[in-house]
Design a protein around this motif. Sequence first.
Motif, PDB file in Angstrom:
ATOM      1  N   ARG A 225      42.722 -37.259 -20.343  1.00  0.00           N
ATOM      2  CA  ARG A 225      41.466 -36.733 -20.275  1.00  0.00           C
ATOM      3  C   ARG A 225      40.409 -37.344 -19.080  1.00  0.00           C
ATOM      4  NH1 ARG A 225      41.151 -36.692 -25.350  1.00  0.00           N
ATOM      5  NH2 ARG A 225      39.675 -38.564 -25.528  1.00  0.00           N
ATOM      6  N   GLU A 226      40.573 -38.597 -19.321  1.00  0.00           N
ATOM      7  CA  GLU A 226      39.711 -39.520 -18.161  1.00  0.00           C
ATOM      8  C   GLU A 226      40.244 -38.753 -16.608  1.00  0.00           C
ATOM      9  OE1 GLU A 226      40.486 -43.278 -19.182  1.00  0.00           O
ATOM     10  OE2 GLU A 226      39.261 -43.456 -21.122  1.00  0.00           O
ATOM     11  N   ASN A 228      41.339 -35.754 -16.128  1.00  0.00           N
ATOM     12  CA  ASN A 228      41.185 -34.239 -16.017  1.00  0.00           C
ATOM     13  C   ASN A 228      40.039 -34.043 -16.729  1.00  0.00           C
ATOM     14  OD1 ASN A 228      44.072 -33.111 -14.966  1.00  0.00           O
ATOM     15  ND2 ASN A 228      44.364 -35.163 -16.060  1.00  0.00           N
ATOM     16  N   SER A 229      38.573 -34.059 -16.133  1.00  0.00           N
ATOM     17  CA  SER A 229      37.468 -34.170 -16.864  1.00  0.00           C
ATOM     18  C   SER A 229      36.852 -32.635 -17.058  1.00  0.00           C
ATOM     19  CB  SER A 229      36.319 -34.942 -16.313  1.00  0.00           C
ATOM     20  OG  SER A 229      36.427 -34.861 -14.863  1.00  0.00           O
ATOM     21  N   ARG A 230      37.488 -31.810 -15.984  1.00  0.00           N
ATOM     22  CA  ARG A 230      36.761 -30.338 -15.838  1.00  0.00           C
ATOM     23  C   ARG A 230      37.418 -29.565 -16.927  1.00  0.00           C
ATOM     24  NH1 ARG A 230      38.395 -28.924  -9.264  1.00  0.00           N
ATOM     25  NH2 ARG A 230      37.316 -30.726  -8.731  1.00  0.00           N
ATOM     26  N   HIS A 232      37.538 -27.903 -20.771  1.00  0.00           N
ATOM     27  CA  HIS A 232      36.897 -27.646 -21.806  1.00  0.00           C
ATOM     28  C   HIS A 232      37.368 -26.850 -22.978  1.00  0.00           C
ATOM     29  CE1 HIS A 232      33.243 -27.687 -24.335  1.00  0.00           C
ATOM     30  NE2 HIS A 232      32.655 -28.877 -23.695  1.00  0.00           N
ATOM     31  N   SER A 274      34.724 -32.961 -24.251  1.00  0.00           N
ATOM     32  CA  SER A 274      35.105 -31.603 -23.878  1.00  0.00           C
ATOM     33  C   SER A 274      35.748 -31.005 -25.089  1.00  0.00           C
ATOM     34  CB  SER A 274      36.200 -32.075 -22.870  1.00  0.00           C
ATOM     35  OG  SER A 274      37.250 -33.033 -23.374  1.00  0.00           O
TER      36      SER A 274
END
Length: 470
Positions: A225-226, A228-230, A232, A274
């Motif tokens: 997740r860190e 691939n922050s985009r 949601h 997210s």
Amino acid sequence: MSEAIETDEIELPEGWQVAELRELTINPKDDIVDGPFGSNLKASEYTKTGVPIVRLQNIKRNYFLDKNIKCVTPEKAEQLSRHSFKPSDILVTKLGAPLGVACIAPHSIGEGIIVADLVRVRLPEDLVDTKYITYLINSPAVIQRFKENTKGTTRPRVNLTFMRNLPLPIAPYKQQKRIVAKIEELFSHIDAGIEALKKAKQLLKQYRQSVLKAAVTGELTKEWREANSRNHADDWLEHIAGLRVRLIADGVIAKPKKTAVVDENDLPYEIPESWKWTRLDDFVLTSVDCPHSTPKYKEQGKKCVRTADFLPGRLVMDSVRCVTPEAFDERNKRLIPQSDDILYSREGGILGIACMIPEDEEVCLGQRMMIFRTESKLASIYLMHNLNSPLIVHRVKSLTGGSASPHLNVGEIRNFLLPIPSKQECGVLLSVLDEKLSSIERLEHEIDLQLLKAEKYKQSALASAFSGCL
């Protein structure tokens, strides 16, 4: 002593003899008896207190299971006094599978009555060692003799005459004592190993829950997740909502009842930014409860699943019951189950278990269950793991409490809170989760194999003991 077994069939050690079980008693007709006919002892006569009744489920190989003991009144026990037992009597099963399971009546239960499916053996303990005979009845050679003399297929059984005439290799009395001591020494070591294996299996069960918790809290995919922050969760939930609207408009699924709005005060724990909390019914395309009727099962026909077929994460198809094609169609009127649909048990002893319908299985729903259909196999697997996770298990316990007949209302299940990641993260999460759960399953399988080996070691020890080799 009897010559029922020829010496060339069993080579007996020096000083041993073959004797029929009746020859070891003082009065065979009184000392080897079975339980009363069914009409003489009905389940409706059982009481919570009084004189204990021992049933098939209480008899295990070499030990008595002191659980779910029923009773009868002292007056009824007096009527059935011929079928009584007392501590140190041997209790043997003569009906069911397997047959010939024997244990000693413990002092903790006192005196009582046996049911029709059992035989009580009373021996003169100063002449025959009761433990020796119990271990002997549970040994491989005698187990095989029971198998060879079994009558019936649907209700396998042996009769009282067979029990009284059962030939057994009998060692001299002092040697019986030594054999019993050696068996118990060996069993003590084996049992210690079995206990260690069972503890290891329990630890794996706890670890499985920890892994599921890490999955539904986001801990399992924190590093991904860190990087691939985009991504949601909103994108996935909006896609599901849009698809549901189209299917309702096309008449494919029924319009669901409105679920409760997610209240921030209801949230059980924090999830990644997210991710998003949603109600179960807002994550699935449709959810349907089972028909509120008991199906009439048939020997052949179409498959009808029961909650007894459920295991967490797996539907066991080995003993699925059948119904007629007409009943099958009637039970599937609201929704025809298909591969990847999720089944969930909502009532009874098997409560709160989720599993998935396997590929190429045509089934209808039995009782006490719901079915959920999602927009993809990915969503189904994630939903299944959520329903089996500590979050939902805890919720189920809080809703059912200590109820004697636990059940969940359909509305309660549809309003379960689910933590939802993005679809992309869900794919990564399930890949990591599958790897960890597969490792756990491999270890559990290995433990089960070792437990089976331990039981075989016991049987091997008994075979050695009663051939004079121990």
